[in-house]
Design a protein around this motif. Structure first.
Motif: not given
Length: 245
Positions: A149-172
């Protein structure tokens, strides 16, 4: 620092006058994603006699192969193909869904419904992000449910970040999400928990109420993301006051 009730207030403010299109966006996304129901697919696949098919005794297999059976088989194959397509594109669809609410909350701009398809040009990266997060959440869950559960919340904003910044890499994107969520996982948990009452009421309507509840939750979560990126959230009718955005 906004509280859960303040994020909900912001969401209501942003959705005022925009409920119709927001409900439509939620309905379309839910409808498309619902195609990939694995249980229904496996149930339909179970109607075929695979023992006979792979035994090489094709005369027995086709002996009872009626028009109705052919239609069922064709429907199953179509469902299978659609399910694969949705699995491949669901990550990009989620990014487009996030973009709709980010624009609504951050810029007071209601995009066209077609915005949900605006990130299909990076569908492979979006799919990779989903797989990456799913894998590591699952690995953490092997230790115990709480680390997962903690990991799920830790990664939660990654899709939002990629949404606004399509050039971001997955790990970034994942690493940036970890930084933004450091010390704020509990806040997001409390925000989501605050909708439990509405969720119960929605269940009493056979989940029809979800068409209105999900936009509410999505707008509030987008407000949380925008707040975590250090941007001001303009009230309805205002332009974004932050010139850096």
């Amino acid at each position: 620092m906004f509280t859960a009730s303040e994020f909900r207030r912001i969401a209501r403010d942003k959705l005022r006058g925009h409920w119709g299109r927001s409900v439509l966006v939620t309905f379309i996304v839910s409808l498309i994603c619902g195609i990939s129901g694995i249980y229904s697919l496996m149930r339909d696949l179970g109607h075929m006699d695979y023992d006979l098919l792979f035994s090489g005794n094709y005369s027995d297999f086709f002996a009872g192969y009626t028009v109705e059976t052919a239609v069922d088989t064709f429907g199953t194959l179509v469902l299978f193909a659609l399910s694969i397509a949705v699995i491949l594109l669901s990550g990009a669809l989620a990014l487009g869904h996030h973009k709709y609410y980010i624009d609504l909350v951050a810029e007071n701009r209601q995009d066209e419904v077609s915005v949900i398809f605006s990130r299909f040009d990076i569908f492979l990266k979006a799919m990779g992000l989903n797989l990456f997060m799913g894998l590591f959440i699952w690995l953490w869950s092997l230790l115990f449910i709480v680390p997962g559960i903690i990991a799920a919340y830790r990664y939660r904003l990654a899709p939002y970040l990629m949404t606004e910044n399509p050039g971001l890499g997955i790990r970034e994107a994942v690493n940036m999400s970890k930084e933004l969520m450091d010390g704020h996982k509990w806040r997001l948990f409390c925000l989501e928990l605050s909708f439990i009452g509405w969720g119960i009421l929605s269940a009493l309507t056979c989940s029809i109420g979800d068409l209105w509840l999900q936009p509410y939750i999505s707008a509030a979560t987008a407000a949380f993301y925008i707040d975590r990126t250090g941007r001001n959230i303009p009230m309805a009718g205002e332009s974004n006051p932050d010139p850096a955005v």
